[in-house]
Motif scaffolding. Structure first.
Motif, PDB file in Angstrom:
ATOM      1  N   ALA A  51      -3.307   9.347  -4.200  1.00  0.00           N
ATOM      2  CA  ALA A  51      -2.110   9.368  -5.032  1.00  0.00           C
ATOM      3  C   ALA A  51      -2.374   8.738  -6.388  1.00  0.00           C
ATOM      4  O   ALA A  51      -1.762   9.123  -7.390  1.00  0.00           O
ATOM      5  N   ASN A  59       2.395  13.876  -6.894  1.00  0.00           N
ATOM      6  CA  ASN A  59       2.536  13.116  -5.659  1.00  0.00           C
ATOM      7  C   ASN A  59       3.767  13.495  -4.857  1.00  0.00           C
ATOM      8  O   ASN A  59       3.845  13.185  -3.685  1.00  0.00           O
ATOM      9  N   TYR A  62       3.121  15.476  -1.972  1.00  0.00           N
ATOM     10  CA  TYR A  62       2.220  14.718  -1.117  1.00  0.00           C
ATOM     11  C   TYR A  62       2.992  13.738  -0.230  1.00  0.00           C
ATOM     12  O   TYR A  62       2.574  13.446   0.884  1.00  0.00           O
ATOM     13  N   TYR A 328      -0.320   2.569  -5.997  1.00  0.00           N
ATOM     14  CA  TYR A 328       0.715   3.313  -5.272  1.00  0.00           C
ATOM     15  C   TYR A 328       0.676   2.798  -3.859  1.00  0.00           C
ATOM     16  O   TYR A 328      -0.360   2.880  -3.197  1.00  0.00           O
TER      17      TYR A 328
END
Lengths: 369, 440
Positions: A51, A59, A62, A328
């Motif tokens: 990420a 993202n 994701y 992240y």
């Protein structure tokens, strides 16, 4: 004297009821569990590191893959984190649509979690088929709105991908009409079944102080009798405008967790009804502001948390001013709820382990990121 | 079997075969029934179960192979045969190989004493019921061999569970059958079926009732309690839900079968379904009259029997066909109940299973045994045996008295036991919680 020996059994990583690749190293004395060591990491796929190499918007799909049952909830938490980081305003109508989607997600998650739990008790797929029945209708709604059933990828920074299609609301109302009878049916499935009661009452007790010390959240924590819900404790989005209760259990056993989930489905239905009342009056604004998608937030960090169906889901983002997050981090409820598993299982029988695991309701995609 | 063939070939068709030829043919038929019909039942049962469960779950079930998927079991069998046979490196090869044989052989042998219709029992043993249960307990040895030889912890746990469960549940099963054996006064399965003629209860106790073939034991209080207890015990012996603990797939993968593949696994599967068929069959025979039903008795009486040597042999065959129909119908209904339970219930835990067997079923069946004794005393004993109260009563009155007394005893014991059992369960749960909190 007979020589007796404790047996070490590996339940998993390839096992019918570990909900994915999860391993429990169980020490048993006959049928009684002496000790249990959860071992995870078999599904680790470097989610957080990947990420950090993607742009913020990349993202979004994701996050769907974290807890693949509740992609809408994951989207919500991530979108909130980025909006906080970049200071993006969300129009009112989009907030309502978001709440609607996340509450639908909660209903489908709890229905299938209950089904899976009874399956772990040894019922041969029928309760699961019950649990999946309404889930299909909700997934149809998701498909209408987002184009996908599981990996919805529906939320955008400052709104959602597109407004609700015209056929969405009538279909949703039809679903809501059928829902109370369905929830009652699901509840009767357990309450009226002597075998299920025997398998659920007094099993896997998690005392409130232990639950707190592990940082457990969601229905597992509320089953232990602590009325903590992020929607009430720190109202985000438009949750402060709705009237709903936070159900809690008494003892903290498998049965209480089940009842909390059933009641939460009813509360979610209440919230959805209030959303439907308030949605027409909500101010529109630009629901999918394309200009804001290629965000370049200022240097800083932000944390956003929501009450996902499985517990408190948080995203922590650090920005270095570029188009990619510098750091992240996901606070995954499945992972943290899984940590007290050993305390919950010690002293019970081998057959109880899978039931307790089922009552925690984990998704391995979220446990191993 | 011999009598029926003699009646058909020499009686109805008038071919005049010698005795040895009839004997040979009857043995060939018996072996065919035991070795071909049994596996075919198993094939049909797997298909039947999958379709019924699919219907319960809003699905269609197997429907690709042949019309409505009827050849699915054959396809499964072909798959089993062509799979690789894997023996774990650490396994005891000989015992691992022998275990499926030891499990299958007794279930096939048990077919020898199952009567399919009037005069259609392969071997009419005077101690048929004893044979049936003596042979059925052999397969527990095979299960233990399988679990031990696989050298796998899941297999071992499964085998321990299987043996504990089978040994414990044989006691209530046999105790409930003994009640019936006491009333009939014989261990022969044919005798037990022959007893269940008449209407509601046997016309041996109550003469003059028309023979509708409905004098099933399940209509009496003794027979009803015995039936319930026996069917529950049969579920445990056949490892059916809610007692499928030895192969609990969500806990211990497949129990003692975990390390078996290919046709060895297929043999375990075969043994299990054949045993289920036999348990359903024996339930139908002992409590529901087996092949008894409206019309069979009348048809059979027209045929060639020891009482009626001049009858028409064709009627023997007709009675046989109708009898087999009734027998299979009852058996399939019981198997449907098994499937139904499987589709509806989760499974018990091993300790709850043991509790239920030892603290509830065994006392209940013991009380039922007492009721059966009273039944015999009321309906048959006279002043010579000390039953002075019944002197001068008509048979109907004696029968009614027996019915009322046994009903009262069984009902009372059942209600008392449920209360005691619930209290003991609550007490146990409390003690366990205390133990847990003390440990923590």
């Amino acid at each position: 004297m007979l020589q007796t020996q404790e047996l070490q059994v590996n339940i998993g990583p390839q096992h019918p009821s570990t909900h994915g690749v999860f391993r429990m190293l169980v020490t048993v004395d006959g049928e009684t569990v002496v000790d249990l060591k959860p071992v995870f990491g078999y599904l680790h796929r470097n989610h957080e590191q990947i990420a950090e190499a993607n742009s913020y918007l990349q993202n979004m799909p994701y996050t769907d893959r974290l807890d693949y049952f509740n992609s809408m909830a994951n989207n919500h938490a991530y979108a909130m984190a980025v909006e906080r980081l970049a200071g993006i305003e969300v129009p009112e109508r989009a907030e309502y649509i978001r709440v609607l989607m996340v509450e639908l997600t909660r209903i489908l998650n709890h229905a299938s979690a209950v089904g899976f739990m009874i399956n772990d008790m040894g019922a041969w797929q029928t309760p699961l088929a019950f649990g999946m029945r309404e889930r299909e209708k909700i997934l149809d709604l998701f498909e209408m709105a987002s184009g996908a059933r599981l990996m919805c990828n529906y939320f955008r920074f400052g709104g959602v991908v597109r407004d609700l299609p015209p056929e969405f609301i009538p279909n949703l109302r039809e679903l809501l009409r059928a829902l109370p009878a369905y929830i009652d049916e699901l509840e009767r499935l357990l309450r009226d079944n002597e075998i299920l009661l025997q398998r659920a009452i007094g099993i896997g007790i998690l005392p409130p102080e232990v639950a707190l010390s592990y940082g457990v959240s969601g229905p597992v924590l509320r089953g232990s009798g602590i009325p903590y819900d992020v929607r009430k404790a720190e109202p985000y989005s438009v949750y402060d405008r709705f009237d709903f209760d936070v159900p809690v259990g008494k003892v903290g056993d498998v049965y209480d967790r089940f009842l909390v989930r059933i009641e939460e489905m009813r509360q979610s239905k209440r919230i959805i009804e209030q959303v439907l009342e308030q949605l027409p009056d909500a101010k529109g604004g630009h629901i999918n502001p394309k200009a804001r998608q290629n965000v370049r937030p200022p240097v800083g960090d932000a944390y956003a948390r929501i009450e996902s169906p499985k517990g408190e889901l948080g995203f922590y983002l650090v920005s270095d001013g570029s188009t990619r997050p510098y750091r992240y981090k996901v606070r995954a409820p499945s992972f943290i709820n899984l940590t007290p598993l050993a305390d919950m299982c010690r002293g019970y029988k081998v057959a109880d382990i899978v039931v307790i695991l089922g009552s925690i309701d984990i998704v391995m995609g979220e446990v191993d990121r | 079997m011999y009598d029926m063939l003699a009646a058909l070939i020499n009686g109805a068709l008038g071919w005049g075969w010698p005795e040895w030829a009839l004997n040979l043919l009857s043995y060939i038929l018996i072996v065919t029934i035991v070795l071909v019909v049994a596996p075919l039942q198993m094939l049909f049962f797997t298909y039947y179960e999958r379709r019924v469960i699919a219907r319960m779950q809003d699905r269609v079930g197997p429907n690709r192979v042949g019309p409505e998927g009827i050849w699915q079991p054959i396809a499964d069998g072909v798959k089993m045969f062509t799979k690789e046979d894997i023996v774990p490196q650490a396994a005891d090869r000989i015992v691992h190989f022998l275990a499926p044989c030891v499990v299958v052989a007794p279930t096939v042998l048990m077919f020898a004493v199952v009567p399919w219709g009037p005069g259609m029992v392969p071997v009419d043993l005077p101690t048929g019921l004893l044979f049936f249960f003596a042979i059925s307990s052999i397969s527990a040895v095979g299960l233990m061999m399988a679990g031990w030889a696989s050298n796998n912890k899941f297999s071992l746990l499964g085998a321990m569970r299987a043996v504990a469960q089978m040994v414990s549940y044989e006691i209530p099963a046999v105790l409930s059958l003994i009640a019936i054996v006491m009333i009939v006064g014989s261990l022969s399965i044919n005798e037990i079926i022959a007893y269940q003629t008449g209407l509601i209860i046997s016309n041996r106790d109550l003469p003059g009732i028309p023979d509708l073939g409905l004098g099933w034991f399940v209509f009496t209080p003794v027979g009803f309690v015995a039936f319930i207890a026996f069917f529950i015990a049969a579920l445990a012996e056949g490892e059916r839900t809610p007692f499928d603990i030895p192969e609990a797939d969500s806990e211990i993968v497949a129990g003692y079968m975990t390390e078996y593949s290919g046709m060895k696994f297929g043999l375990f599967y075969l043994a299990q379904y054949v045993l289920n068929f036999l348990l359903c069959a024996i339930t139908a025979i002992i409590f529901f009259g087996g092949w008894q039903g409206p019309g069979v008795g009348w048809l059979y009486a027209q045929g060639i029997t020891p009482d009626n040597p001049n009858g028409n042999g064709l009627f023997n065959v007709l009675a046989g066909v109708l009898g087999v129909f009734y027998f299979l119908l009852k058996t399939y209904i019981f198997f449907f109940v098994m499937v139904w339970l499987r589709g509806a219930f989760p499974r018990l835990r091993i300790d709850q299973l043991m509790d239920f067997g030892w603290k509830f079923l065994i006392p209940l069946t013991l009380a039922n045994l007492f009721s059966a004794a009273l039944w015999v005393a009321f309906t048959r004993w006279g002043p010579a045996e000390g039953m002075l109260i019944t002197v001068g009563w008509s048979p109907v009155l004696r029968w009614l008295a027996a019915f009322v007394v046994t009903l009262a005893i069984n009902l009372g014991v059942y209600l008392w036991l449920t209360r005691v059992y619930a209290a003991s369960q609550a007490e146990r749960r409390r003690a366990e919680l205390e133990e847990l909190s003390a440990a923590a």
